[in-house]
Write a protein that holds these residues in place. Sequence first.
Motif, PDB file in Angstrom:
ATOM      1  N   ASP A  59      -6.745   6.765 -20.955  1.00  0.00           N
ATOM      2  CA  ASP A  59      -7.876   7.688 -21.106  1.00  0.00           C
ATOM      3  C   ASP A  59      -8.487   8.073 -19.758  1.00  0.00           C
ATOM      4  OD1 ASP A  59      -8.970   5.237 -20.573  1.00  0.00           O
ATOM      5  OD2 ASP A  59     -10.099   5.078 -22.451  1.00  0.00           O
ATOM      6  N   ALA A  60      -7.867   7.596 -18.652  1.00  0.00           N
ATOM      7  CA  ALA A  60      -8.353   7.992 -17.330  1.00  0.00           C
ATOM      8  C   ALA A  60      -7.264   8.690 -16.527  1.00  0.00           C
ATOM      9  CB  ALA A  60      -8.855   6.770 -16.569  1.00  0.00           C
ATOM     10  N   GLY A  61      -6.144   9.001 -17.170  1.00  0.00           N
ATOM     11  CA  GLY A  61      -5.050   9.654 -16.467  1.00  0.00           C
ATOM     12  C   GLY A  61      -3.721   9.027 -16.838  1.00  0.00           C
ATOM     13  N   THR A  62      -2.664   9.609 -16.314  1.00  0.00           N
ATOM     14  CA  THR A  62      -1.319   9.128 -16.628  1.00  0.00           C
ATOM     15  C   THR A  62      -0.709   8.428 -15.424  1.00  0.00           C
ATOM     16  OG1 THR A  62      -0.946  10.896 -18.237  1.00  0.00           O
ATOM     17  CG2 THR A  62       1.004   9.866 -17.281  1.00  0.00           C
ATOM     18  N   LEU A  63      -0.316   7.185 -15.643  1.00  0.00           N
ATOM     19  CA  LEU A  63       0.300   6.406 -14.575  1.00  0.00           C
ATOM     20  C   LEU A  63       1.800   6.656 -14.593  1.00  0.00           C
ATOM     21  CD1 LEU A  63      -0.058   4.221 -12.361  1.00  0.00           C
ATOM     22  CD2 LEU A  63       0.285   2.505 -14.154  1.00  0.00           C
ATOM     23  N   GLY A  64       2.323   7.161 -13.488  1.00  0.00           N
ATOM     24  CA  GLY A  64       3.751   7.441 -13.383  1.00  0.00           C
ATOM     25  C   GLY A  64       4.455   6.359 -12.588  1.00  0.00           C
ATOM     26  N   PRO A 108       0.807  -1.226   0.000  1.00  0.00           N
ATOM     27  CA  PRO A 108       0.000   0.000   0.000  1.00  0.00           C
ATOM     28  C   PRO A 108       0.841   1.277   0.000  1.00  0.00           C
ATOM     29  CG  PRO A 108      -0.844  -1.553   1.609  1.00  0.00           C
ATOM     30  CD  PRO A 108       0.458  -2.115   1.108  1.00  0.00           C
ATOM     31  N   ALA A 109       2.013   1.216   0.662  1.00  0.00           N
ATOM     32  CA  ALA A 109       2.851   2.413   0.750  1.00  0.00           C
ATOM     33  C   ALA A 109       3.463   2.770  -0.605  1.00  0.00           C
ATOM     34  CB  ALA A 109       3.958   2.204   1.776  1.00  0.00           C
ATOM     35  N   TYR A 110       3.369   1.855  -1.549  1.00  0.00           N
ATOM     36  CA  TYR A 110       3.991   2.087  -2.844  1.00  0.00           C
ATOM     37  C   TYR A 110       3.173   3.040  -3.718  1.00  0.00           C
ATOM     38  CZ  TYR A 110       7.769   0.636  -5.921  1.00  0.00           C
ATOM     39  OH  TYR A 110       8.917   0.615  -6.659  1.00  0.00           O
ATOM     40  N   TRP A 111       1.904   3.233  -3.355  1.00  0.00           N
ATOM     41  CA  TRP A 111       1.061   4.147  -4.124  1.00  0.00           C
ATOM     42  C   TRP A 111       1.081   5.521  -3.485  1.00  0.00           C
ATOM     43  CZ3 TRP A 111      -1.487   3.198  -8.708  1.00  0.00           C
ATOM     44  CH2 TRP A 111      -2.282   4.241  -9.170  1.00  0.00           C
ATOM     45  N   ARG A 112       1.333   6.559  -4.310  1.00  0.00           N
ATOM     46  CA  ARG A 112       1.406   7.922  -3.778  1.00  0.00           C
ATOM     47  C   ARG A 112       0.380   8.814  -4.479  1.00  0.00           C
ATOM     48  NH1 ARG A 112       7.091   8.760  -2.288  1.00  0.00           N
ATOM     49  NH2 ARG A 112       7.736   6.752  -1.421  1.00  0.00           N
ATOM     50  N   GLY A 113       0.143   9.950  -3.892  1.00  0.00           N
ATOM     51  CA  GLY A 113      -0.680  10.960  -4.543  1.00  0.00           C
ATOM     52  C   GLY A 113      -2.153  10.878  -4.194  1.00  0.00           C
ATOM     53  N   GLU A 125       2.197   6.509  -9.123  1.00  0.00           N
ATOM     54  CA  GLU A 125       1.300   7.639  -8.881  1.00  0.00           C
ATOM     55  C   GLU A 125       0.474   7.919 -10.132  1.00  0.00           C
ATOM     56  OE1 GLU A 125       1.884  12.321  -7.480  1.00  0.00           O
ATOM     57  OE2 GLU A 125       3.615  11.007  -7.720  1.00  0.00           O
ATOM     58  N   LEU A 126      -0.758   8.335  -9.922  1.00  0.00           N
ATOM     59  CA  LEU A 126      -1.599   8.724 -11.050  1.00  0.00           C
ATOM     60  C   LEU A 126      -1.495  10.237 -11.232  1.00  0.00           C
ATOM     61  CD1 LEU A 126      -3.435   7.504 -13.149  1.00  0.00           C
ATOM     62  CD2 LEU A 126      -5.318   7.524 -11.496  1.00  0.00           C
ATOM     63  N   ASP A 127      -1.202  10.649 -12.443  1.00  0.00           N
ATOM     64  CA  ASP A 127      -1.011  12.060 -12.777  1.00  0.00           C
ATOM     65  C   ASP A 127       0.087  12.733 -11.951  1.00  0.00           C
ATOM     66  OD1 ASP A 127      -2.896  11.939 -14.762  1.00  0.00           O
ATOM     67  OD2 ASP A 127      -4.536  12.673 -13.507  1.00  0.00           O
ATOM     68  N   PRO A 128       1.303  12.231 -12.039  1.00  0.00           N
ATOM     69  CA  PRO A 128       2.420  12.859 -11.312  1.00  0.00           C
ATOM     70  C   PRO A 128       2.703  14.253 -11.876  1.00  0.00           C
ATOM     71  CG  PRO A 128       3.268  11.260 -12.872  1.00  0.00           C
ATOM     72  CD  PRO A 128       1.778  11.121 -12.892  1.00  0.00           C
TER      73      PRO A 128
END
Length: 255
Positions: A62-67, A30-35, A123-126
């Motif tokens: 089409d739902a955002g940018t995965l960084g 879980p800690a690996y996901w940010r934002g 992160e989504l939309d970094p």
Amino acid sequence: MPELLEVEAYRRQAEATVGRTIVRVELFDPAYWRGERRPDELEGATVEGTRRIGKLALLDTDAGTLGLRFGMTGRLLVDGAASIDQLVYTSGRDLPEWHRVAVRFRDGTTMTLTDPRRLGWVELDPDETRLGPDAVSVRPAVLREVLGSSSAPLKARLMDQKHLAGLGNLLTDEILWRAALDPTREARSLTPVEVRRLHRNMSRVIADLGHRGGSHTGDLQAARSPGAQCPRDGRPLRRDSVGGRTTYWCPHHQR
DNA sequence: CCGGATGTTCACCT
DNA sequence: GAGGTGAACATCCG
């Protein structure tokens, strides 16, 4: 292992996912996901393309940018295969407990980020604006501006991702060694001729080490041990801390 | 056991 | 604001 070269290899691998639809993002750590945005916002999204800025890999959907951020030991597994990293510090070993995030696609395939040390993140939309121009495509005139305004040590400036994106510790040492420039010099002290030389060698090192297989395949890298000699002139190498990182360099020919 | 490691970020100084 | 240092993060490796 990742500097710009490795992240570019991961991006190329991720190209295989373009056109696929995400059914689920599995977060083993879980800690690996940010934002702010959450992983489930990607469910049902389709991958439209991939990009890379410095050490940041990006999957546009089409739902955002995965960084994707790989830290020091992160790697990407696409469809069960790792990219060209036989020379990783971990000797290519991969354990299931190192898997941090898996993106499952509707066609049954999976893209997994594995990272023993857990220094990377997803992160989504970094915020892409925090990164300077990519070292692969930076123009000499821009490089001159990047250096010209700074009193920081040359090496520290080259590794400062908000001014120039992509160079890490190994690439930077190799570039400065080949360009015959002292890493401790003030960035703004470089003459226009020296900036050109630096730019030329930056491009060459990126291309050469890219062909050889990564950031760790430089001539200087082979000499990264105490008491080592300069591969160019045989003089003793120095081992200093510059910009907070271990730095090998040859005070005889790097000036 | 110890030191070091391809990265980023933060607190604390100057 | 800029830049330096050192630490933290967490884990593996020689």
